[in-house]
Design a protein around this motif. Structure first.
Motif, PDB file in Angstrom:
ATOM      1  N   TRP A   1       0.786  -1.203   0.084  1.00 14.60           N
ATOM      2  CA  TRP A   1      -0.123  -0.078   0.135  1.00 14.60           C
ATOM      3  C   TRP A   1       0.913   1.377   0.078  1.00 14.60           C
ATOM      4  CZ3 TRP A   1      -4.406   0.575   3.879  1.00 14.60           C
ATOM      5  CH2 TRP A   1      -5.136   1.890   3.810  1.00 14.60           C
TER       6      TRP A   1
ATOM      7  N   THR B   1     -13.875   5.082   1.704  1.00 15.65           N
ATOM      8  CA  THR B   1     -12.924   5.912   0.982  1.00 15.65           C
ATOM      9  C   THR B   1     -12.442   5.190  -0.507  1.00 15.65           C
ATOM     10  OG1 THR B   1     -11.170   4.543   2.068  1.00 15.65           O
ATOM     11  CG2 THR B   1     -11.875   6.673   2.986  1.00 15.65           C
ATOM     12  N   ALA B   2     -12.470   3.791  -0.563  1.00 15.35           N
ATOM     13  CA  ALA B   2     -12.115   3.614  -1.960  1.00 15.35           C
ATOM     14  C   ALA B   2     -13.098   3.633  -3.000  1.00 15.35           C
ATOM     15  CB  ALA B   2     -11.908   1.880  -1.604  1.00 15.35           C
TER      16      ALA B   2
ATOM     17  N   PRO C   1      -8.947   5.187  -4.278  1.00 19.30           N
ATOM     18  CA  PRO C   1      -9.332   4.145  -4.816  1.00 19.30           C
ATOM     19  C   PRO C   1      -8.115   3.184  -5.363  1.00 19.30           C
ATOM     20  CG  PRO C   1      -8.980   6.005  -6.465  1.00 19.30           C
ATOM     21  CD  PRO C   1      -8.431   6.463  -4.898  1.00 19.30           C
ATOM     22  N   LYS C   2      -7.924   2.300  -4.397  1.00 21.93           N
ATOM     23  CA  LYS C   2      -6.704   1.300  -4.491  1.00 21.93           C
ATOM     24  C   LYS C   2      -7.513  -0.024  -4.062  1.00 21.93           C
ATOM     25  CE  LYS C   2      -2.959   4.389  -3.912  1.00 21.93           C
ATOM     26  NZ  LYS C   2      -1.464   4.597  -3.160  1.00 21.93           N
ATOM     27  N   TRP C   3      -6.917  -1.018  -4.651  1.00 17.81           N
ATOM     28  CA  TRP C   3      -7.171  -2.547  -4.444  1.00 17.81           C
ATOM     29  C   TRP C   3      -7.042  -2.736  -2.953  1.00 17.81           C
ATOM     30  CZ3 TRP C   3      -3.950  -6.569  -3.055  1.00 17.81           C
ATOM     31  CH2 TRP C   3      -2.631  -6.327  -3.464  1.00 17.81           C
TER      32      TRP C   3
ATOM     33  N   VAL D   1      -6.768  -1.066  -0.516  1.00 14.93           N
ATOM     34  CA  VAL D   1      -7.817  -0.368   0.510  1.00 14.93           C
ATOM     35  C   VAL D   1      -9.106  -1.470   0.533  1.00 14.93           C
ATOM     36  CG1 VAL D   1      -9.067   1.563   1.060  1.00 14.93           C
ATOM     37  CG2 VAL D   1      -6.844   1.996   0.012  1.00 14.93           C
ATOM     38  N   ILE D   2      -9.402  -1.666  -0.573  1.00 17.21           N
ATOM     39  CA  ILE D   2     -10.686  -2.530  -0.698  1.00 17.21           C
ATOM     40  C   ILE D   2     -10.574  -3.977   0.147  1.00 17.21           C
ATOM     41  CG2 ILE D   2     -12.218  -3.739  -2.293  1.00 17.21           C
ATOM     42  CD1 ILE D   2     -11.767  -1.688  -4.131  1.00 17.21           C
TER      43      ILE D   2
END
Length: 364
Positions: A221, A311-312, A318-320, A322-323
């Motif tokens: 991350w 937030t994603a 928008p990062k994988w 975070v998801i």
């Protein structure tokens, strides 16, 4: 006739040395023979005891099946069934929690341990060794709980005082690398405890697997800075706040776990390898303190996971990574909550059963 005294020649130093070496070799052979004889005898006796332990377990299952069959045929009343079940439970506890547990077939060590250690038997054959394994596990949790609390506290403090509200990437990634090491160590130790007869719930080990995956993902991350650092690092800030709360809960769990386990061992009621988690340990007063903290932490864990997902999906970060971290936090929070409730229900049923048994003994 003149007598001539002849003095016997003194033994050569090499002769004396040869005698000493021969003596040492003879003692070594005798020790080897005695040791081999003893180990052969112990091995035969252990094999006999293992067969008896397996046979006794089979007998307990057979008798329980017979009781169930007689109950179905209505040939036993409730009082008789309760009495027989109590006696069978005592017999089962004797062989599973006493010294005879050493001779029961070892539990499967699982794929996790085999991947790290290979086909090595980690089951301790002596109770004092098992107790040392449990002591080391408790000590490890005590040490890591303090770091779990202090590490994010230092990061958040330095963020406000020195780094002007923007965390640099390296210390955060260092903390995430430490989390990966921590959860891997906990998972290994708990698998070893389980192989040695611990009744730890499988979920807590699976929880650490999930945490290992989350720590590994967090290492990839990218920690972004200015501009809009506070907004971009909102997820990291929430995660560090949750970690601080988790550290406090771990300290409470460790204290009550150690206190309750030692009490049960002293009373002769516990298997020394039992991992009595904070949710299931302690007296009622301790649970009244610990349970609200546990539920609060689990709720906050789910809240952090949902905020990360938000937030994603709204486009802030928008990062994988975070998801994935958000999903894992929600799953872990749900699993922790369900298993805490199940543990409390199990404890409640056990206490009720013990109370009924005590009342029956007093009446008798």
């Amino acid at each position: 006739m003149e007598r001539v005294d002849e003095m016997a020649p003194a033994p050569a130093p090499t002769d004396k040395l040869k005698e000493e070496v021969g003596k040492v070799m003879e003692e070594a052979r005798e020790l080897q023979e005695s040791g081999s004889s003893l180990l052969w005898k112990i091995s035969n006796e252990e094999q006999s005891l293992r067969q008896k332990a397996v046979s006794l377990e089979s007998s307990i299952r057979r008798v329980r099946y017979l009781i169930s069959s007689l109950v179905t045929q209505k040939l036993l009343d409730r009082d008789q069934v309760s009495k027989f079940e109590e006696e069978l439970h005592r017999a089962s506890c004797i062989i599973s929690d006493g010294d005879a547990a050493t001779f029961l077939p070892a539990k499967s060590q699982g794929r996790f341990l085999r991947k790290f250690l290979g086909p090595i038997n980690v089951r301790a054959s002596r109770k004092e060794v098992q107790l040392k394994v449990k002591e080391e596990y408790n000590s490890y949790r005590d040490r890591t709980a303090l770091l779990f609390l202090l590490f994010p506290l230092v990061l958040l403090t330095l963020r406000s005082w020195i780094w002007d509200g923007c965390l640099p990437a390296f210390p955060v990634q260092l903390y995430q690398a430490w989390l990966l090491f921590l959860y891997t160590g906990l998972a290994m130790r708990e698998n070893i405890l389980r192989a040695n007869g611990s009744d730890i719930r499988p979920w807590w080990i699976h929880h650490h697997y999930c945490a290992m995956v989350m720590a590994l993902i967090s290492l990839t991350w990218e920690i972004e800075g200015q501009p809009n650092c506070a907004q971009k690092q909102k997820g990291v800030e929430l995660f560090l706040q949750w970690a601080m709360m988790q550290g406090v809960v771990m300290l409470l769990q460790n204290r009550y776990q150690r206190q309750r386990l030692y009490t049960r061992i002293a009373l002769g009621k516990a298997n020394r390898m039992d991992v009595v988690w904070g949710e299931t340990s302690g007296v009622d007063g301790q649970l009244w303190v610990l349970c609200p903290v546990l539920f609060l932490m689990q709720g906050f864990e789910a809240y952090v996971g949902l905020l990360l997902l938000k937030t994603a999906f709204v486009g802030v970060v928008p990062k994988w990574q975070v998801i994935c971290c958000g999903i894992l936090l929600v799953v872990m929070a749900a699993g922790n909550f369900i298993n805490t409730i199940q543990s409390l229900m199990t404890k409640s049923r056990f206490k009720a059963k013990m109370k009924r048994s005590k009342t029956k003994q007093e009446l008798d």
